[in-house]
Write a protein that holds these residues in place. Structure first.
Motif, PDB file in Angstrom:
ATOM      1  N   LEU A 160     -30.166  19.914  25.363  1.00 52.08           N
ATOM      2  CA  LEU A 160     -31.052  18.763  25.191  1.00 52.08           C
ATOM      3  C   LEU A 160     -31.645  18.304  26.517  1.00 52.08           C
ATOM      4  CD1 LEU A 160     -28.770  16.729  22.774  1.00 52.08           C
ATOM      5  CD2 LEU A 160     -30.656  18.216  22.157  1.00 52.08           C
ATOM      6  N   ALA A 161     -31.407  19.073  27.582  1.00 51.68           N
ATOM      7  CA  ALA A 161     -31.733  18.612  28.939  1.00 51.68           C
ATOM      8  C   ALA A 161     -33.166  18.147  29.114  1.00 51.68           C
ATOM      9  CB  ALA A 161     -31.423  19.715  29.939  1.00 51.68           C
ATOM     10  N   SER A 162     -34.118  18.770  28.415  1.00 50.94           N
ATOM     11  CA  SER A 162     -35.516  18.405  28.660  1.00 50.94           C
ATOM     12  C   SER A 162     -36.047  17.389  27.656  1.00 50.94           C
ATOM     13  CB  SER A 162     -36.379  19.656  28.646  1.00 50.94           C
ATOM     14  OG  SER A 162     -36.171  20.332  27.428  1.00 50.94           O
ATOM     15  N   ARG A 163     -35.158  16.866  26.792  1.00 51.02           N
ATOM     16  CA  ARG A 163     -35.601  15.854  25.826  1.00 51.02           C
ATOM     17  C   ARG A 163     -35.675  14.475  26.483  1.00 51.02           C
ATOM     18  NH1 ARG A 163     -33.656  16.887  20.393  1.00 51.02           N
ATOM     19  NH2 ARG A 163     -33.965  19.104  19.970  1.00 51.02           N
TER      20      ARG A 163
ATOM     21  N   VAL B  97     -29.413  12.274  34.142  1.00 50.57           N
ATOM     22  CA  VAL B  97     -28.114  12.693  34.697  1.00 50.57           C
ATOM     23  C   VAL B  97     -28.216  12.907  36.197  1.00 50.57           C
ATOM     24  CG1 VAL B  97     -26.333  14.474  34.601  1.00 50.57           C
ATOM     25  CG2 VAL B  97     -27.379  13.656  32.491  1.00 50.57           C
ATOM     26  N   ALA B  98     -29.386  13.363  36.656  1.00 46.43           N
ATOM     27  CA  ALA B  98     -29.543  13.649  38.082  1.00 46.43           C
ATOM     28  C   ALA B  98     -29.857  12.391  38.888  1.00 46.43           C
ATOM     29  CB  ALA B  98     -30.650  14.683  38.280  1.00 46.43           C
ATOM     30  N   TYR B  99     -30.120  11.278  38.205  1.00 46.36           N
ATOM     31  CA  TYR B  99     -30.610  10.079  38.897  1.00 46.36           C
ATOM     32  C   TYR B  99     -29.696   9.637  40.042  1.00 46.36           C
ATOM     33  CZ  TYR B  99     -32.612   5.459  39.639  1.00 46.36           C
ATOM     34  OH  TYR B  99     -33.194   4.363  40.196  1.00 46.36           O
ATOM     35  N   GLY B 100     -28.411   9.514  39.730  1.00 44.86           N
ATOM     36  CA  GLY B 100     -27.472   9.044  40.743  1.00 44.86           C
ATOM     37  C   GLY B 100     -27.343  10.020  41.907  1.00 44.86           C
ATOM     38  N   LEU B 101     -27.524  11.310  41.592  1.00 49.62           N
ATOM     39  CA  LEU B 101     -27.417  12.326  42.643  1.00 49.62           C
ATOM     40  C   LEU B 101     -28.626  12.265  43.562  1.00 49.62           C
ATOM     41  CD1 LEU B 101     -26.257  15.134  40.201  1.00 49.62           C
ATOM     42  CD2 LEU B 101     -24.812  13.773  41.718  1.00 49.62           C
TER      43      LEU B 101
ATOM     44  N   ILE C  23     -27.779  18.911  43.543  1.00 51.50           N
ATOM     45  CA  ILE C  23     -28.155  18.078  42.399  1.00 51.50           C
ATOM     46  C   ILE C  23     -28.180  18.925  41.144  1.00 51.50           C
ATOM     47  CG2 ILE C  23     -30.036  16.742  41.381  1.00 51.50           C
ATOM     48  CD1 ILE C  23     -30.757  15.802  44.205  1.00 51.50           C
ATOM     49  N   LYS C  24     -28.830  20.078  41.260  1.00 50.63           N
ATOM     50  CA  LYS C  24     -28.968  20.971  40.124  1.00 50.63           C
ATOM     51  C   LYS C  24     -27.596  21.382  39.593  1.00 50.63           C
ATOM     52  CE  LYS C  24     -32.927  23.814  39.350  1.00 50.63           C
ATOM     53  NZ  LYS C  24     -33.851  24.744  40.004  1.00 50.63           N
ATOM     54  N   GLU C  25     -26.771  21.779  40.517  1.00 53.94           N
ATOM     55  CA  GLU C  25     -25.452  22.284  40.151  1.00 53.94           C
ATOM     56  C   GLU C  25     -24.638  21.225  39.413  1.00 53.94           C
ATOM     57  OE1 GLU C  25     -23.156  23.820  43.516  1.00 53.94           O
ATOM     58  OE2 GLU C  25     -21.395  23.112  42.399  1.00 53.94           O
ATOM     59  N   LYS C  26     -24.603  20.022  40.018  1.00 53.78           N
ATOM     60  CA  LYS C  26     -23.775  18.969  39.428  1.00 53.78           C
ATOM     61  C   LYS C  26     -24.336  18.481  38.101  1.00 53.78           C
ATOM     62  CE  LYS C  26     -21.353  17.278  43.410  1.00 53.78           C
ATOM     63  NZ  LYS C  26     -20.825  16.119  44.119  1.00 53.78           N
ATOM     64  N   ALA C  27     -25.652  18.284  38.065  1.00 51.89           N
ATOM     65  CA  ALA C  27     -26.257  17.797  36.821  1.00 51.89           C
ATOM     66  C   ALA C  27     -25.973  18.791  35.701  1.00 51.89           C
ATOM     67  CB  ALA C  27     -27.756  17.600  37.009  1.00 51.89           C
ATOM     68  N   ASN C  28     -26.158  20.085  35.994  1.00 49.07           N
ATOM     69  CA  ASN C  28     -25.927  21.080  34.953  1.00 49.07           C
ATOM     70  C   ASN C  28     -24.468  21.131  34.532  1.00 49.07           C
ATOM     71  OD1 ASN C  28     -28.591  21.740  34.914  1.00 49.07           O
ATOM     72  ND2 ASN C  28     -28.379  23.468  36.344  1.00 49.07           N
ATOM     73  N   LYS C  29     -23.585  20.940  35.504  1.00 46.77           N
ATOM     74  CA  LYS C  29     -22.160  20.989  35.204  1.00 46.77           C
ATOM     75  C   LYS C  29     -21.782  19.888  34.209  1.00 46.77           C
ATOM     76  CE  LYS C  29     -17.773  19.976  37.442  1.00 46.77           C
ATOM     77  NZ  LYS C  29     -17.182  19.483  38.691  1.00 46.77           N
ATOM     78  N   TYR C  30     -22.246  18.672  34.496  1.00 51.34           N
ATOM     79  CA  TYR C  30     -21.832  17.568  33.628  1.00 51.34           C
ATOM     80  C   TYR C  30     -22.582  17.555  32.304  1.00 51.34           C
ATOM     81  CZ  TYR C  30     -18.672  16.023  37.157  1.00 51.34           C
ATOM     82  OH  TYR C  30     -17.615  15.972  38.015  1.00 51.34           O
ATOM     83  N   LEU C  31     -23.784  18.127  32.308  1.00 53.59           N
ATOM     84  CA  LEU C  31     -24.470  18.290  31.024  1.00 53.59           C
ATOM     85  C   LEU C  31     -23.695  19.263  30.153  1.00 53.59           C
ATOM     86  CD1 LEU C  31     -28.237  18.398  32.029  1.00 53.59           C
ATOM     87  CD2 LEU C  31     -27.155  16.762  30.508  1.00 53.59           C
ATOM     88  N   ALA C  32     -23.188  20.328  30.772  1.00 52.57           N
ATOM     89  CA  ALA C  32     -22.431  21.310  30.014  1.00 52.57           C
ATOM     90  C   ALA C  32     -21.123  20.696  29.507  1.00 52.57           C
ATOM     91  CB  ALA C  32     -22.143  22.523  30.904  1.00 52.57           C
ATOM     92  N   LEU C  33     -20.481  19.923  30.372  1.00 51.61           N
ATOM     93  CA  LEU C  33     -19.208  19.317  29.994  1.00 51.61           C
ATOM     94  C   LEU C  33     -19.351  18.404  28.780  1.00 51.61           C
ATOM     95  CD1 LEU C  33     -17.300  18.226  33.211  1.00 51.61           C
ATOM     96  CD2 LEU C  33     -16.378  19.453  31.240  1.00 51.61           C
ATOM     97  N   THR C  34     -20.491  17.735  28.677  1.00 51.94           N
ATOM     98  CA  THR C  34     -20.686  16.827  27.556  1.00 51.94           C
ATOM     99  C   THR C  34     -21.466  17.488  26.431  1.00 51.94           C
ATOM    100  OG1 THR C  34     -22.532  15.965  28.847  1.00 51.94           O
ATOM    101  CG2 THR C  34     -20.542  14.639  28.795  1.00 51.94           C
TER     102      THR C  34
END
Lengths: 275, 263, 369
Positions: C134-137, C104-108, C118-129
């Motif tokens: 599962l973030a560390s899988r 998820v952070a790749y594009g950022l 990066i952290k903020e946005k990645a976490n935001k969109y992980l939460a949204l979906t």
């Protein structure tokens, strides 16, 4: 993507450039060298090869031993590959590592081992003289027999690898179908398994012949000074006599022999595929 | 119970395995034999050879030289292999089949032929015998092992990963670093290990280039076994054999190399 | 980019776009406009060119003619990494050697944003979906639905100008597909992104889209809102694609509401042709009932319905429906099939004559092609 293609192409050309400079150019330089004598184009070095009895004898020996060894290697290799392919998946892995292990060992060290085994006072001669007391045993080391044994040992892993791979590709259902249809195990082998493993046999034959005919170290260590291959002649011409063009010509003849025999094998392979 | 036939088969197999392993066994035995190494059976047990081994500077110099050549040549070969595969599989090269065979050439052309051509080539620059001539020569002859496996890897790789990276804003080099190389790494490493082993053991080409100060390990072994016979070599060989077997087992456990064995 | 400063104009505009494949035009003179925040589906059978259009918008392929504008910037030959578009792939295309979070952070990271950002946005969109846990899988540890959600989060995280979807649900089973459809719809409602969605499944297109472009052979057959496409399919192809599976050939349009097929008259709900022209009639399988069965069906007889006679060729049950194969005349030239939405007992006898009520809304007329 379109742009990436450009980068890939550039990468490919860089590698090709490296290879042209360090593989093709040296080969071509050697090639031209063998056709020039005292500044003029000449076939002198090639005529020498095909008229000198010494060269012809070695040429014949090289071919003879290579074919012989390929034949022997294929028989032994097939038996081992078939045996392994009949084992359970887990067992196969163990056997495979065991029979292929020489491939990961230094060839120089392997040949050194064979020198000790085949020598006048080596293990094999000891066993022979123990079996038939009174006789002094046969001097195996520094003979074409020793060279042949060494080459079989050298080529066997490659042969097994190719045949085993083709045996693995034979669909088990076909074998079961044949057995279900009432064919005996032996007939099933000859009618189903063997024909389907032919591609592996051809591949094994190619690599085995190519390795045998061009081997340098095996005759050097096991053949001694009198049982040479073409590659050793080329080396001697260059290093001992300083005759670069003659050595080049010999190695080019060797290259052509290998290429021609490989082409013949691949011709038969294609024909067997159509049939 | 085994049938008679399969019993016979087992016996034949045991002979075959014995044949395959015999040079290694005899070397290990000879390494602890007190007598002449070409004499069997050994007359006494000794660790003399091992003691001498660690004082044999010449031998260790050759080991170090071969190691350096092997590492450098492998790095070059990996670069050649990856770039060649990139061009062959994903680039727009003319006559791709011919170019691919060209990169496989060192596997087909007899090593003696290659060796002589390098000698002729490097002697025009008076560079024969230098360590760099050997490194360059090795890089060419070991590169097919990397090229082949890298091509196979790229052929079955997922084009979409590259597209995904680009869509996410990655330029070519960023994509290359973060997606392409990591996805090729496992197979390229196995190709590189093989290349390194081939380089370490290369005799035929090297012997045309080597000189007094560039005696690589295989040439040294050859000298110790045939020219100035030195029993220390039995200990060295036995050690290498044991290390190789251990390495092989570890490689199999970690990388499952039997799957990659396709050369 | 903040979504508030995107002005309401056409976000995507394709003008006269052309694409050749081996010197043969697969797409010719394609025009398409999409407003900000709209959800567009490109719908069509395989080979219709929908994926090619999507890839041209993405920049994975360049058009051989015409221009593509995104936010009024001509991007026709701009490489994909310079377009700022998000894409969800059919086979997910997750980076196998990275964790969910790294994906998820790749594009950022590629945009060289600050670490906290990066952290903020990645976490935001992980939460949204719904992927935070599962973030560390690694991707291979996830189910197909989860993988597609990662792919979605990864594309959304770069806050793209347009979201592109390339048949994202075709690898999922029916149950998961419904669930994901719902999620994509909700995300669109929440984030109001502009989207182009390629699919061959009209249900997905109808469910998600504000606009649908029905494609056939590289051409747009109809570009309209879902309800218009359903009720007024512009061509016989579109009608066929949306369930008007019965075809009657050699029909003559009597007037705007009536067509005659070998003397049998049928009501027509939609046509643009002039009375007197001859052509073909398309009819849906449902929206038909047997006379005397209206009460049970709940269908109210209306002006738009007309009763006709038909002969039974075959009658079978199909789930909770009854499927009839009928013909308009005894010779059997005009056969058609209908589905009555309940179990009719007893089944009509073969060769018997029945009276049918036809709903005009489900009948259309086109000129012969």
């Amino acid at each position: 993507m379109i742009k990436n293609k450009k980068y890939y192409t550039i990468a490919g050309w860089l590698a090709a450039l490296y290879f042209i400079l360090l593989f093709l150019v040296p080969l071509l330089r050697m090639f031209t060298l063998s056709f020039f004598s005292e500044g003029k184009i000449s076939f002198e070095y090639y005529t020498t090869i095909f008229t000198s009895p010494v060269y012809l004898r070695v040429l014949y020996r090289t071919l003879y031993v290579s074919f012989l060894v390929t034949g022997i290697g294929l028989v032994i290799g097939y038996a081992i590959s078939y045996f392994i392919s009949q084992k359970s998946e887990k067992q196969q892995k163990k056997w495979l590592i065991l029979v292929l292990s020489p491939m990961f060992m230094s060839l120089t060290i392997r040949l050194f081992g064979w020198m000790m085994l085949l020598g006048q006072e080596g293990l094999i001669n000891r066993v022979f003289s123990w079996l038939s007391p009174g006789k002094d045993g046969i001097p195996l080391l520094f003979s074409y027999t020793a060279v042949a044994i060494g080459i079989v040992h050298y080529c066997l892993p490659f042969i097994i690898l190719n045949i085993y791979a083709s045996l693995k590709r034979v669909d088990n259902a076909l074998i079961e179908a044949s057995l279900m249809l009432g064919e005996s195990k032996v007939k099933t082998f000859w009618k189903v398994i063997f024909p389907l493993s032919l591609p592996g046999i051809f591949a094994a034959a190619s690599i085995s012949f190519a390795l045998s005919a061009s081997t340098f170290l095996v005759p050097l260590m096991l053949g001694g000074p009198n049982n040479l291959f073409v590659s050793n002649l080329a080396y001697n011409a260059i290093v001992n006599m300083g005759d670069y063009p003659q050595g080049a010509a010999l190695s080019i003849v060797l290259l052509f022999i290998v290429v021609i025999v490989l082409s013949i094998i691949s011709f038969f392979e294609r024909r067997s595929r159509i049939a | 119970m085994l049938s008679k036939k399969s019993k016979l088969f087992y016996v034949v197999m045991c002979f075959a395995i014995f044949f395959i392993l015999s040079p290694f066994l005899i070397t290990v035995i000879a390494s602890v034999a007190g007598s002449n190494m070409f004499h069997f059976p050994p007359e006494q047990f000794t660790l003399m050879n091992y003691k001498n081994l660690f004082q044999d500077e010449q031998l260790w110099q050759s080991v170090w030289l071969s190691f350096c050549i092997g590492v450098t040549a492998t790095l070059l070969a990996v670069t050649i292999g990856i770039t060649a595969a990139m061009g062959i599989v994903k680039g727009q090269l003319p006559m791709k089949n011919v170019i691919e065979s060209f990169f496989m050439g060192p596997l087909i052309v007899p090593l003696v032929t290659v060796g002589i051509s390098f000698l002729v080539f490097f002697s025009t620059f008076q560079a024969e015998g230098t360590i760099w001539s050997i490194i360059l020569a090795h890089s060419v002859i070991i590169s097919p092992y990397v090229t082949r496996i890298a091509c196979a890897n790229l052929r079955q790789s997922n084009e979409m990963l590259e597209e995904a990276a680009m869509m996410l804003g990655a330029g070519f080099w960023y994509m290359f670093r973060t997606v392409l190389i990591p996805s090729m790494l496992p197979s390229v490493i196995s190709g590189a290990v093989l290349s390194f082993l081939v380089s370490m053991d290369e005799y035929t080409v090297t012997v045309f280039l080597a000189q007094v100060n560039t005696v690589t390990l295989p040439i040294r072994i050859y000298q110790y076994t045939t020219i100035d016979i030195n029993p220390t070599i039995t200990a060295f060989s036995a050690m290498i054999i044991l290390l190789s077997f251990i390495g092989l087992i570890v490689l199999e456990k970690v990388f499952k190399i039997h799957k990659y064995m396709d050369f | 980019m903040d979504r508030s400063d995107i002005q309401m104009s056409s976000t995507i505009s394709l003008k006269g776009v052309k694409k050749l494949f081996e010197r043969h035009a697969v797409i010719e003179d394609l025009n398409l406009q999409l407003k900000d925040g709209e959800f567009l589906s490109l719908l069509g059978p395989s080979g219709a060119g929908k994926t090619t259009i999507l890839r041209m918008i993405a920049g994975l392929e360049y058009p051989d003619g015409g221009e593509i504008r995104i936010k009024s910037r001509d991007v026709s030959t701009v490489p994909p990494n310079k377009r700022n578009l998000g894409m969800v792939f059919q086979q997910y295309a997750l980076f196998p050697h990275m964790t969910v979070w790294e994906n998820v952070a790749y594009g950022l990271k590629a945009r060289k944003l600050k670490k906290e950002m990066i952290k903020e946005k990645a976490n935001k969109y992980l939460a949204l979906t719904g992927l935070s846990e599962l973030a560390s899988r690694k991707p291979r540890e996830l189910s197909g639905g989860q993988q597609q959600r990662v792919s979605l989060a990864r594309a959304l995280a770069i806050e793209p100008l347009v979201m592109l979807f390339d048949e994202p649900l075709s690898n999922l089973d029916a149950r998961l597909k419904d669930q994901m459809l719902q999620e994509i719809h909700q995300l669109h409602q929440k984030l109001k992104f502009t989207a182009v969605y390629v699919t061959h499944d009209q249900n997905e297109a109808l469910f998600l889209s504000d606009k649908i472009a029905v494609l056939n052979g590289g051409k747009i057959e109809q570009f309209d809102r879902p309800e218009m496409i359903l009720s007024q399919p512009a061509t016989a192809f579109v009608a066929d694609f949306f369930g008007y599976t019965n075809t009657f050939a050699s029909a003559i349009l009597k007037d705007e509401h009536m067509v005659s097929i070998s003397g049998v008259e049928l009501p027509v709900g939609y046509t643009t042709e002039t009375p007197g022209s001859s052509g073909i009639v398309k009819m849906r399988e449902n929206g038909v009932n047997i006379v005397g069965n209206e009460e049970a069906s709940g269908l109210e007889p209306s002006k738009a319905e007309k009763s006709i006679e038909a002969y039974v060729i075959e009658a079978r049950y199909l789930g909770s429906e009854t499927k009839l194969l009928l013909r308009l005349d005894q010779e059997g030239e005009h056969s058609f099939s209908v589905k009555i939405p309940q179990i009719i007992r007893p089944l009509p006898e073969i060769h018997s004559k029945i009276n049918l009520l036809i709903n005009a809304d489900y009948v259309t007329f086109y000129l012969e092609e």
